[in-house]
Write a protein that holds these residues in place. Structure first.
Motif, short mmCIF file in Angstrom:
data_model
loop_
_atom_site.label_atom_id
_atom_site.label_comp_id
_atom_site.label_asym_id
_atom_site.label_seq_id
_atom_site.Cartn_x
_atom_site.Cartn_y
_atom_site.Cartn_z
N PRO A 1 6.32 -2.78 -46.90
CA PRO A 1 7.13 -1.88 -46.95
C PRO A 1 8.48 -2.47 -46.71
O PRO A 1 8.60 -3.83 -46.41
N LEU A 2 9.21 -2.20 -47.55
CA LEU A 2 10.94 -2.76 -47.75
C LEU A 2 12.16 -1.88 -48.25
O LEU A 2 11.46 -0.85 -48.62
N ALA A 3 13.49 -2.40 -47.48
CA ALA A 3 14.24 -1.00 -47.98
C ALA A 3 15.60 -1.88 -47.36
O ALA A 3 15.43 -3.12 -47.42
N LEU A 4 16.00 -1.35 -48.00
CA LEU A 4 17.84 -1.83 -48.82
C LEU A 4 18.45 -1.28 -47.31
O LEU A 4 18.70 0.10 -46.82
N ASP A 5 19.76 -1.76 -46.52
CA ASP A 5 20.77 -1.48 -46.28
C ASP A 5 21.83 -1.35 -46.90
O ASP A 5 21.97 -2.00 -47.57
N ALA A 6 23.46 -0.68 -45.80
CA ALA A 6 24.27 -0.15 -47.34
C ALA A 6 24.77 -1.46 -47.28
O ALA A 6 25.96 -1.54 -48.12
N SER A 7 24.83 -3.14 -46.75
CA SER A 7 25.37 -3.47 -47.14
C SER A 7 24.48 -4.97 -47.97
O SER A 7 24.70 -5.75 -48.71
N GLY A 8 23.37 -4.17 -48.39
CA GLY A 8 22.60 -5.21 -49.47
C GLY A 8 21.08 -5.83 -48.75
O GLY A 8 20.59 -6.60 -49.47
N VAL B 1 8.86 -7.44 -37.58
CA VAL B 1 10.02 -7.08 -38.90
C VAL B 1 10.91 -8.23 -39.85
O VAL B 1 11.86 -8.24 -38.79
N SER B 2 11.16 -8.39 -40.59
CA SER B 2 11.71 -9.69 -41.16
C SER B 2 13.51 -8.75 -42.21
O SER B 2 13.66 -7.89 -42.25
N GLU B 3 14.69 -9.41 -41.87
CA GLU B 3 15.27 -9.28 -42.73
C GLU B 3 15.97 -10.60 -42.82
O GLU B 3 16.49 -11.07 -42.31
N LEU B 4 16.49 -9.63 -44.47
CA LEU B 4 17.37 -10.75 -45.37
C LEU B 4 18.74 -10.79 -45.92
O LEU B 4 18.64 -9.14 -46.25
N SER B 5 19.88 -11.26 -45.64
CA SER B 5 20.64 -11.63 -46.74
C SER B 5 20.32 -11.58 -47.95
O SER B 5 19.66 -10.81 -48.98
N ASN B 6 21.35 -10.19 -49.28
CA ASN B 6 20.59 -10.19 -50.45
C ASN B 6 20.91 -11.30 -51.33
O ASN B 6 20.95 -11.00 -52.29
N THR B 7 21.63 -12.64 -51.06
CA THR B 7 20.81 -13.54 -51.93
C THR B 7 19.62 -14.02 -50.90
O THR B 7 19.01 -15.66 -51.02
N GLY B 8 19.14 -13.69 -50.38
CA GLY B 8 17.44 -14.10 -49.90
C GLY B 8 17.41 -15.44 -48.51
O GLY B 8 16.66 -15.46 -48.37
N VAL B 9 18.91 -15.14 -47.50
CA VAL B 9 18.71 -16.06 -46.77
C VAL B 9 18.01 -15.00 -45.38
O VAL B 9 18.40 -14.24 -45.41
N ALA B 10 17.49 -15.42 -44.71
CA ALA B 10 17.21 -15.24 -43.46
C ALA B 10 18.21 -14.78 -42.18
O ALA B 10 18.67 -15.49 -42.09
N LEU B 11 17.78 -13.57 -42.04
CA LEU B 11 19.19 -13.13 -41.05
C LEU B 11 18.06 -12.60 -39.36
O LEU B 11 19.20 -12.40 -38.33
N SER B 12 16.83 -12.97 -39.54
CA SER B 12 16.13 -12.42 -38.67
C SER B 12 15.33 -13.72 -38.18
O SER B 12 15.53 -14.80 -38.80
N PRO B 13 15.28 -14.02 -36.52
CA PRO B 13 14.12 -14.75 -35.90
C PRO B 13 12.89 -15.58 -37.21
O PRO B 13 12.78 -14.73 -37.73
#
Length: 289
Positions: free
Chosen positions: A25-32, A43-55
């Motif tokens: 599953p995948l979803a976007l937050d208000a920041s993209g 759970v993984s988090e990526l920026s809207n340019t694909g940079v990993a924000l999670s460990p």
């Protein structure tokens, strides 16, 4: 159930991987930023340019396990449906884990499991902050508020009136819509926010699997779109202003639609379809086309 996962190590990082592990599953937050649920419980988090924000190993804990659904709520919290849990938690029948916008667990050690949660398959956040969960195990719906307090009763809403719901979408009147993947007659079911109104509609397609709503106003209150897995079609329902529902089409086809299992509607009203066996994405013009 048509969503197979290969048998691999429960930690993809054993092989040196630094990305999502069996992402679903995948979803976007208000920041993209992009939030991704991984099958084995991270759970993984990526920026809207694909940079990993999670460990490297993702965000974990809080009962995350067999994560089939994910949604971002209006407060930025991330809700994940865990289809199974340890036998000491909800009898092994699954939970919902909530992460804050920084990836920290805010739903306790074991997650939430009130309101009838039973093998939760999908989750969707309403604009009012409430969260709906589709329970694949017994064909019911769970509704919780943003604090994780159950609004639905212990047996859920519409228990036994749905068959194998695999997705959930919410319309502008706060009704939740579920595809009845396991029903003998292809159908979708709507449930009112107080659980008193449960209605089923024949979609005409074979094995409805994915569902989405729009708010396009063409003299109506919006539309419901359904991905029909085995008939290779997409159905459309129109929500009339008088509260009735009109089945506009029992199956649009073409455009490369092959075994569709998920869809979404963009801000222009276009419908985007993920083709599970087509290895492709299809686009329909939607109501405006």
């Amino acid at each position: 159930h048509k969503f197979p996962f290969c048998e691999v190590s429960p930690n993809c990082n054993d092989n040196g991987s630094t990305g999502p592990c069996l992402p679903g599953p995948l979803a976007l937050d208000a920041s993209g930023d992009v939030w991704i649920g991984n099958y084995f419980g991270e759970v993984s988090e990526l920026s809207n340019t694909g940079v990993a924000l999670s460990p490297v190993t993702g965000f974990a804990g809080g009962g995350l396990e067999e994560s089939y659904g994910l949604a971002v709520n209006s407060d930025g919290s991330v809700w994940v449906s865990d289809q199974q849990s340890s036998s000491s938690v909800n009898g092994g029948d699954g939970t919902v884990t909530v992460l804050n916008s920084s990836g920290g667990v805010s739903s306790g050690t074991n997650g939430y499991f009130g309101g009838g949660i039973y093998f939760p398959e999908a989750v969707a956040a309403d604009t009012n902050g409430d969260v709906w969960i589709a329970n694949y195990g017994d064909g019911s719906a769970t509704l919780m508020n943003s604090s994780g307090t159950a609004i639905s009763p212990s047996g859920g809403f519409a228990a036994g009136l749905m068959a194998g719901p695999t997705a959930v979408a919410i319309d502008g009147s706060h009704n939740a819509w579920f595809p009845d993947q396991g029903a003998g007659t292809p159908s979708v079911t709507s449930v009112s926010p107080d659980g008193t109104q449960v209605n089923t509609y024949d979609t005409g397609g074979s094995e409805p699997s994915g569902i989405a709503t729009d708010a396009v106003n063409n003299g109506s209150k919006g539309h419901v779109w359904v991905a029909n897995y085995y008939s290779n079609t997409v159905s459309e329902l129109q929500l009339e202003t008088n509260g009735s529902v009109t089945v506009v089409s029992t199956g649009y086809s073409g455009g490369g639609i092959v075994h569709p299992n998920a869809l979404a509607v963009d801000g222009a009203g276009n419908v985007w379809i993920a083709n599970y066996r087509g290895n492709s994405i299809s686009e329909l013009q939607g109501v405006n086309g």
